[in-house]
Scaffold this motif. Sequence first.
Motif, PDB file in Angstrom:
ATOM      1  N   PRO A 144      52.079 -19.479  21.982  1.00 31.49           N
ATOM      2  CA  PRO A 144      51.677 -18.684  20.813  1.00 31.49           C
ATOM      3  C   PRO A 144      52.587 -17.491  20.562  1.00 31.49           C
ATOM      4  N   ASP A 145      53.186 -16.979  21.638  1.00 31.10           N
ATOM      5  CA  ASP A 145      54.073 -15.813  21.480  1.00 31.10           C
ATOM      6  C   ASP A 145      55.427 -16.191  20.885  1.00 31.10           C
ATOM      7  N   LEU A 146      55.708 -17.497  20.779  1.00 25.86           N
ATOM      8  CA  LEU A 146      57.012 -17.927  20.262  1.00 25.86           C
ATOM      9  C   LEU A 146      56.925 -18.642  18.924  1.00 25.86           C
ATOM     10  N   VAL A 147      55.823 -19.345  18.664  1.00 23.52           N
ATOM     11  CA  VAL A 147      55.760 -20.145  17.441  1.00 23.52           C
ATOM     12  C   VAL A 147      55.500 -19.250  16.231  1.00 23.52           C
ATOM     13  N   PRO A 148      56.036 -19.619  15.063  1.00 18.29           N
ATOM     14  CA  PRO A 148      55.804 -18.842  13.841  1.00 18.29           C
ATOM     15  C   PRO A 148      54.313 -18.727  13.522  1.00 18.29           C
ATOM     16  N   GLY A 149      53.863 -17.515  13.314  1.00 13.82           N
ATOM     17  CA  GLY A 149      52.449 -17.293  13.010  1.00 13.82           C
ATOM     18  C   GLY A 149      51.547 -17.353  14.223  1.00 13.82           C
ATOM     19  N   GLY A 150      52.093 -17.693  15.384  1.00 15.89           N
ATOM     20  CA  GLY A 150      51.325 -17.689  16.624  1.00 15.89           C
ATOM     21  C   GLY A 150      50.369 -18.847  16.815  1.00 15.89           C
ATOM     22  N   LYS A 151      50.426 -19.857  15.921  1.00 13.54           N
ATOM     23  CA  LYS A 151      49.455 -20.939  16.017  1.00 13.54           C
ATOM     24  C   LYS A 151      50.027 -22.251  15.497  1.00 13.54           C
ATOM     25  N   VAL A 152      49.650 -23.345  16.144  1.00  7.05           N
ATOM     26  CA  VAL A 152      49.971 -24.701  15.693  1.00  7.05           C
ATOM     27  C   VAL A 152      48.639 -25.403  15.433  1.00  7.05           C
ATOM     28  N   THR A 153      48.543 -26.097  14.312  1.00  2.00           N
ATOM     29  CA  THR A 153      47.273 -26.772  13.987  1.00  2.00           C
ATOM     30  C   THR A 153      47.431 -28.269  13.732  1.00  2.00           C
ATOM     31  N   ALA A 154      48.662 -28.736  13.453  1.00  4.63           N
ATOM     32  CA  ALA A 154      48.861 -30.142  13.088  1.00  4.63           C
ATOM     33  C   ALA A 154      50.198 -30.631  13.618  1.00  4.63           C
ATOM     34  N   GLN A 160      58.641 -28.915  11.354  1.00  2.88           N
ATOM     35  CA  GLN A 160      59.167 -28.020  10.323  1.00  2.88           C
ATOM     36  C   GLN A 160      60.480 -27.394  10.799  1.00  2.88           C
ATOM     37  N   PRO A 161      61.323 -26.930   9.868  1.00  2.56           N
ATOM     38  CA  PRO A 161      62.626 -26.359  10.244  1.00  2.56           C
ATOM     39  C   PRO A 161      62.540 -25.234  11.266  1.00  2.56           C
ATOM     40  N   ALA A 162      61.453 -24.462  11.244  1.00  5.11           N
ATOM     41  CA  ALA A 162      61.334 -23.330  12.175  1.00  5.11           C
ATOM     42  C   ALA A 162      61.293 -23.778  13.632  1.00  5.11           C
ATOM     43  N   PHE A 163      60.983 -25.049  13.877  1.00  5.03           N
ATOM     44  CA  PHE A 163      60.881 -25.563  15.236  1.00  5.03           C
ATOM     45  C   PHE A 163      62.130 -26.337  15.659  1.00  5.03           C
ATOM     46  N   LYS A 164      63.177 -26.294  14.853  1.00  4.67           N
ATOM     47  CA  LYS A 164      64.376 -27.069  15.181  1.00  4.67           C
ATOM     48  C   LYS A 164      64.950 -26.635  16.527  1.00  4.67           C
ATOM     49  N   ASN A 165      65.274 -27.630  17.365  1.00  3.52           N
ATOM     50  CA  ASN A 165      65.801 -27.421  18.718  1.00  3.52           C
ATOM     51  C   ASN A 165      64.841 -26.640  19.600  1.00  3.52           C
ATOM     52  N   ALA A 166      63.543 -26.716  19.302  1.00  2.74           N
ATOM     53  CA  ALA A 166      62.573 -25.932  20.064  1.00  2.74           C
ATOM     54  C   ALA A 166      61.343 -26.757  20.447  1.00  2.74           C
ATOM     55  N   ILE A 167      61.457 -28.105  20.399  1.00  2.00           N
ATOM     56  CA  ILE A 167      60.340 -28.944  20.829  1.00  2.00           C
ATOM     57  C   ILE A 167      60.825 -30.000  21.821  1.00  2.00           C
ATOM     58  N   ALA A 168      59.905 -30.428  22.677  1.00  2.00           N
ATOM     59  CA  ALA A 168      60.183 -31.512  23.627  1.00  2.00           C
ATOM     60  C   ALA A 168      59.203 -32.643  23.373  1.00  2.00           C
ATOM     61  N   LEU A 169      59.740 -33.847  23.263  1.00  2.00           N
ATOM     62  CA  LEU A 169      58.907 -35.034  23.077  1.00  2.00           C
ATOM     63  C   LEU A 169      59.136 -35.988  24.245  1.00  2.00           C
ATOM     64  N   PRO A 170      58.091 -36.610  24.769  1.00  2.00           N
ATOM     65  CA  PRO A 170      58.268 -37.534  25.891  1.00  2.00           C
ATOM     66  C   PRO A 170      59.059 -38.772  25.479  1.00  2.00           C
ATOM     67  N   ALA A 171      59.959 -39.201  26.345  1.00  2.00           N
ATOM     68  CA  ALA A 171      60.619 -40.493  26.162  1.00  2.00           C
ATOM     69  C   ALA A 171      59.563 -41.597  26.216  1.00  2.00           C
ATOM     70  N   PRO A 172      59.858 -42.788  25.696  1.00  2.00           N
ATOM     71  CA  PRO A 172      58.839 -43.845  25.631  1.00  2.00           C
ATOM     72  C   PRO A 172      58.200 -44.218  26.965  1.00  2.00           C
ATOM     73  N   THR A 173      58.927 -44.037  28.069  1.00  2.00           N
ATOM     74  CA  THR A 173      58.364 -44.412  29.373  1.00  2.00           C
ATOM     75  C   THR A 173      57.378 -43.381  29.909  1.00  2.00           C
ATOM     76  N   VAL A 174      57.331 -42.189  29.326  1.00  2.00           N
ATOM     77  CA  VAL A 174      56.380 -41.158  29.718  1.00  2.00           C
ATOM     78  C   VAL A 174      55.186 -41.237  28.775  1.00  2.00           C
ATOM     79  N   TYR A 175      53.973 -41.223  29.314  1.00  2.00           N
ATOM     80  CA  TYR A 175      52.785 -41.516  28.490  1.00  2.00           C
ATOM     81  C   TYR A 175      53.102 -42.772  27.668  1.00  2.00           C
ATOM     82  N   PRO A 176      53.218 -43.894  28.281  1.00  2.00           N
ATOM     83  CA  PRO A 176      53.889 -45.065  27.698  1.00  2.00           C
ATOM     84  C   PRO A 176      53.688 -45.278  26.199  1.00  2.00           C
TER      85      PRO A 176
END
Length: 343
Positions: A144-154, A160-176
């Motif tokens: 919350p201290d880093l994301v725009p507006g302090g909250k994610v809801t969806a 969105q552009p504000a999150f560019k290079n700032a998210i991690a998504l699991p590769a297909p083998t993680v949480y298959p």
Amino acid sequence: MTSNKTFSRRGLLAAITATVVLGAGSNAFAQGKQVKVMTFGSTWERVLKPLAPAFKLETGIEIVPIIQNSSAEGLAKLQASRQSPGVDVWFTGEAIAMRAATDKELFLPLPKDKLPNLGKLIPGASNDMFVAYWYFPTGIVYRPDLVPGGKVTAWSDIFQPAFKNAIALPAPTVYPGRTILITSLLNGGSIDNVKPGIEFLGKMRDHVAMFNSSDTNARRALARGEIMAMIGSPSAVKELADQNIAVAMVSPKPTPLIFEGMMMVKNGNEDAAATFINRSLASDWQKHMTDIYNLGPVNKEVAPAEALVKVLPTPENAVTFDEAKINQRLGEWTEEFNKAIAK
């Protein structure tokens, strides 16, 4: 005199022989008093390691951890060493467990007569070859201290552009396959048509900071502030909060629910494996797990941790998938995903 010397030498030889035989027997007995558990690093450190000393006092069995980064990696290692797997109990997700269950030479049916705690589990938590230790939602874990507006809801927020290079998504083998399935549902696809999801991820490859091969890597990046959000589980929230790092989780539509648990490996140590599995399902171990790890207990006598209740998805936001289809198609999905990301 000569006769006495001969007797003494023979006696000494007999004593040495007896000691060697006795030592060998003791060593074999000691080996039988271990249970070798292949599991995830955070599961060992946070859940099993604190319980191991009391388990040894109670049963005489030492828990020996063997660390894997993912269920897929663990299965590959076990199958490569099937003649001598060196593992008694293997932790895995339900989808990969279904694939592994067809390998009858490596995995054993659960000895239900030795697992009385199976009768205490919530519906769907076990079958002939697999028993869940926990369940959890895979939602958005964020700072919350880093994301725009302090909250994610969806889900749309993190793309969105504000999150560019700032998210991690699991590769297909993680949480298959869940990353592919979530993005497919968001883009008009389904479990039978994941093309929209894979195409979307291909377009997002420059937006995503990392497609992580383990939760640990993503959590560390989030802790260091290198990313603002990740797809993860409530256990990540608990671990980061315990480090006094501001963290929150949201479970928007669609949030998949996942069961992870244990299978028994054919390693000649089935009694110790059954003792460990049954103990894992007992109320006190389940209570420890949900309080410490912030995941859902499968023992219906145990209430989820308060922190977990706050992040569980509402019924209309939660989704489940046909694990047999995921298991059948994950290899193909992974190949298509890799091609899309490489473009």
